[in-house]
Design a protein around this motif. Structure first.
Motif, mmCIF file in Angstrom:
data_model
loop_
_atom_site.group_PDB
_atom_site.id
_atom_site.type_symbol
_atom_site.label_atom_id
_atom_site.label_comp_id
_atom_site.label_asym_id
_atom_site.label_seq_id
_atom_site.Cartn_x
_atom_site.Cartn_y
_atom_site.Cartn_z
ATOM 1 N N ARG A 20 0.813 -1.216 0.000
ATOM 2 C CA ARG A 20 0.000 0.000 0.000
ATOM 3 C C ARG A 20 0.845 1.264 0.000
ATOM 4 N N MET A 58 -0.047 8.152 9.749
ATOM 5 C CA MET A 58 -0.579 7.036 8.956
ATOM 6 C C MET A 58 -1.290 6.030 9.863
ATOM 7 N N GLU A 59 -0.744 5.805 11.055
ATOM 8 C CA GLU A 59 -1.368 4.876 11.993
ATOM 9 C C GLU A 59 -2.751 5.381 12.409
ATOM 10 N N SER A 61 -4.719 7.471 10.802
ATOM 11 C CA SER A 61 -5.591 7.411 9.633
ATOM 12 C C SER A 61 -6.075 5.980 9.393
ATOM 13 N N THR A 62 -5.180 5.031 9.511
ATOM 14 C CA THR A 62 -5.530 3.630 9.294
ATOM 15 C C THR A 62 -6.445 3.127 10.404
ATOM 16 N N ARG A 65 -9.889 4.392 9.572
ATOM 17 C CA ARG A 65 -10.457 3.628 8.463
ATOM 18 C C ARG A 65 -10.905 2.245 8.946
ATOM 19 N N ALA A 66 -10.089 1.602 9.787
ATOM 20 C CA ALA A 66 -10.442 0.279 10.311
ATOM 21 C C ALA A 66 -11.682 0.367 11.201
ATOM 22 N N SER A 150 -10.672 -5.105 2.982
ATOM 23 C CA SER A 150 -10.094 -3.809 3.360
ATOM 24 C C SER A 150 -9.716 -3.787 4.832
ATOM 25 N N CYS A 154 -6.070 -3.200 6.397
ATOM 26 C CA CYS A 154 -5.848 -2.174 7.427
ATOM 27 C C CYS A 154 -5.098 -2.769 8.615
ATOM 28 N N GLU A 155 -5.512 -3.960 9.021
ATOM 29 C CA GLU A 155 -4.852 -4.607 10.156
ATOM 30 C C GLU A 155 -3.402 -4.955 9.826
ATOM 31 N N ASP A 157 -1.545 -3.279 7.669
ATOM 32 C CA ASP A 157 -0.850 -1.988 7.656
ATOM 33 C C ASP A 157 -0.574 -1.491 9.069
ATOM 34 N N LEU A 158 -1.528 -1.691 9.972
ATOM 35 C CA LEU A 158 -1.319 -1.264 11.361
ATOM 36 C C LEU A 158 -0.152 -2.017 11.991
#
Length: 194
Positions: A20, A58-59, A61-62, A65-66, A150, A154-155, A157-158
């Motif tokens: 991503r 970014m964390e 924001s993610t 979103r999650a 998604s 997200c998880e 990415d976190l």
């Protein structure tokens, strides 16, 4: 004939970027090699702070979103279950059923629902469309699958962001401690000269 392959960096290697587009923080193996002189310490620490701020942004924001996806998934599932229930009632002996439905947070109404070949779905932005039950089922199933995928991304990415935040914090501590050690050594060397 030799061919050189320009393979992309893998996780853990310098220059790696996750699928991503989040870059991986470099881990400083040897602080002495990374920091060539004490004059660079302040700029290096500042760049680490900027990197840490970006990762934390970014964390957050993610995480938002999650959270939105975790809220949306049960609603999609509930709507899909309702459409499937209505589909099962189309061929039933009694095509009409009495139900209670929510008009507002605290307001409910009773209604007689007659089996139908179509349903109305809210699409968002005050838009509602009529769909045949089969299309509504396909649409909701696809939306549910996409939302679950998604959320999974997200998880991932976190987890990736948390690892990189830790790496940057460790790098910052190591460079700071190296600087403190060098200052102490210079001070001790200065005292021995006196």
């Amino acid at each position: 004939m030799s061919t050189t392959s320009s393979s992309e960096p893998k996780p853990g290697e310098a220059g790696y970027v996750n699928p991503r587009g989040i870059p991986q923080a470099p881990f400083i193996e040897a602080v002495e090699e990374y920091v060539r002189s004490r004059d660079q310490v302040e700029s290096i620490l500042q760049s680490f702070q900027e990197m840490l701020s970006k990762y934390k942004y970014m964390e957050m924001s993610t995480l938002r979103r999650a959270a939105g996806l975790r809220e949306k998934i049960p609603d999609i599932q509930k709507t899909l279950d309702t459409v499937l229930f209505l589909d099962s009632k189309r061929d039933a002996e009694e095509p009409t059923m009495l139900t209670t439905f929510e008009l507002n947070d605290t307001l409910y109404a009773k209604a007689n629902v007659t089996a139908s070949d179509s349903v109305y779905l809210w699409l968002g932005a005050n838009v509602m469309l009529e769909y045949p039950i089969a299309e509504a089922t396909d649409l909701l199933t696809a939306k549910l699958k996409a939302a679950q995928e998604s959320l999974k991304l997200c998880e991932e990415d976190l987890e990736f962001l948390r690892e990189n935040i830790t790496t940057v914090e460790v790098n910052t501590a190591r460079v700071y401690n190296w600087d403190v050690q060098k200052r102490r050594e210079e001070k001790e060397a200065g005292e021995r000269i006196k």
